[in-house]
Every structure is written in C-alpha cells, then in structure tokens.
Design an enzyme around this catalytic site. Structure first.
Site, PDB file in Angstrom:
ATOM      1  CB  SER A 183      -1.011   0.477   1.118  1.00 26.05           C
ATOM      2  OG  SER A 183      -1.205   1.250   1.422  1.00 26.05           O
ATOM      3  CE1 TYR A 235      -3.855  -2.045   5.434  1.00 24.70           C
ATOM      4  CE2 TYR A 235      -3.541  -0.160   4.775  1.00 24.70           C
ATOM      5  CZ  TYR A 235      -3.275  -1.158   4.351  1.00 24.70           C
ATOM      6  OH  TYR A 235      -3.897  -1.274   3.127  1.00 24.70           O
TER       7      TYR A 235
END
Length: 265
Positions: free
Chosen positions: A142, A154
């Site tokens: 990401s 995350y």
C-alpha cells in the site's frame, strides 16, 4: 498472436490470488484469467470466492491467511502446479491513533496484513522450487507503507510487506523465482463504500482520539492526486499481470506504486 501480446500471455499458468472474493483481489483474479491463467480464488468468504471463480472459469477455495497450517495445506495442494502467487488479502481494521489501539489490535493488523504474506509465500516457494522452473510472486502492499496514513499497525505492516518482498526476492533469485510488490493508492472498493453508507461498522473508532493520521494532512494528500482521480481495481490488476508475466522477466525485488502520483506530493 504478436510477440508483445505473447509476453503477457499466461496460458498454461496457474495462479492463486488471496482475498479475491471482492475489491482489488477480485480485479486481479479477473485480469489474470483474461490473460489465460487458471486462477484459484482464495478467500474466507467462500460464497464470494465461488461467485468470482464461476465468472472467470476458475476454482474457489476457503482460506484464512492468518492460519499458517491452512495456508500450507491449501497453497501446497491446489492445481496441478503453481506458477503465480498473489498475496492480496488484508484488512483496514484497527486503523487510527495508537491512543485507541490495543495490543491485540496491533497484533491483529500485523497478522492479517504481514504475517499472512509469509504464511502463503513459504509453501508457495517450496512448491515452486520443487517444480524447478521458476515462478512469480506479487505482494499487495500500500502507499501507506511508503507514506504513513491510516494507522501504526496497518502502515507498519504494509511497509513490512514491501521489505519482505525485497528480502524474499533475493532469497529466491537462485531458483528463478521473482518477487515484487505493488502499492495501490486511492482505490474505491466495496468495503469502504459499505462503511460510508453504514451497511457495515467502521473499522476504526467513530469518536477517535486526535491524530495526525487520517487527519487534515492525509486528507489533503488524498484530495490532490496529481492525475486528478481515484484509481480502479483493474488498474492494479494490470500491473500485477505485468509482474506475473514474461514482460517483467528481469524485474524482481521492486515495489511499484500505482497511485496516480499520490506519493510524490
């Protein structure tokens, strides 16, 4: 078929795509199948996986990527051979400030977004080495692993995916197995849409602590993508196709940001 088209032809190849029942994973499965690959759609959502598999003429399998034993059993056995592994499964759960995050939340984020990549890559690597003719792995990271945005769990996990991919690429290079990662930018997916409409609960606290994450800085960045739009799931799939195909035969250990320029502003 032209020589250029042949480079992207995956006929005779078998791919496993994790988290492919919806969103980016579904788009990746569809793109690889359109290029000729036989695709196994692996997901905890068996019904969704079967829907996608039926549409693309592939197969569906239940897979919880946080379960190492199940990953070993599934990845080691599906299909007559394994040529391509796409580690796409992940979750936005537990985003937000560390002030709101428990130890269990931190561990959960690492388990589903980073440890899962190891869980599937190890049996895939073993199988590809035994086959003796190389292979390709593509790990979906990401932009949050490059420029922090969503939350320490995350963001850290996705940064780990990028470096894990580089380490694994060097590890498996003697066997002709290429490993790369893709970092999607702002890609609308069904899960986020359902959160906005209230169909499902938000993955982070509604009354969150004040934080620089998911705040004015990151909102401004997301609103100023140089190409002036959000991306589409199939645009991630197209880059995965390139990395899984002979068109990228000399590419390994790289991370490609598919973000419309998000990470350069």
């Amino acid at each position: 078929m032209s020589a250029t088209a042949e480079l992207l032809n995956l006929s005779g190849k078998h791919a496993v795509v994790t988290g492919a029942a919806t969103g980016i994973g579904e788009a990746i499965a569809r793109v690889l199948a359109a290029a000729g690959a036989s695709v196994t759609v692996a997901d905890v959502d068996v019904e969704g996986a079967q829907r996608v598999a039926d549409d693309i003429g592939g197969s569906a399998v239940h897979l919880d990527v946080t379960d190492p034993a199940l990953c070993r059993d599934v990845v080691s056995s599906v299909g007559e051979r394994l040529d391509i592994l796409v580690n796409n499964a992940g979750s936005y759960h537990d985003a937000g400030s560390i002030l709101d995050q428990s130890v269990a939340s931190w561990q959960r984020s690492l388990d589903i977004n980073l440890a899962s990549v190891f869980n599937c890559s190890k049996p895939a690597a073993t199988r590809m080495v035994e086959q003796g003719d190389g292979g390709a792995m593509v790990n979906i990271a990401s932009v949050d692993g490059i420029v922090p945005c969503l939350g320490t769990g995350y963001d850290t996990a996705k940064a780990g995916v990028i470096h894990f991919s580089k380490s694994l690429a060097l590890d498996l290079a003697p066997h002709g197995i290429r490993v790369n990662s893709v970092s999607p930018g702002v890609i609308p997916v069904p899960t986020l849409a359902k959160m906005r409409t209230g169909e499902i609960e938000h993955f982070w606290p509604k009354d969150a602590s004040t934080s620089g994450l998911m705040g004015p800085i990151t909102t401004q960045r997301s609103a100023n993508v140089p190409l002036g739009r959000t991306g589409r799931p199939d645009e991630i799939g197209n880059v995965v196709l390139f990395l899984a195909s002979a068109a990228s035969s000399y590419v390994t250990g790289q991370n490609i940001a598919v973000d419309g320029g998000w990470t350069i502003v």
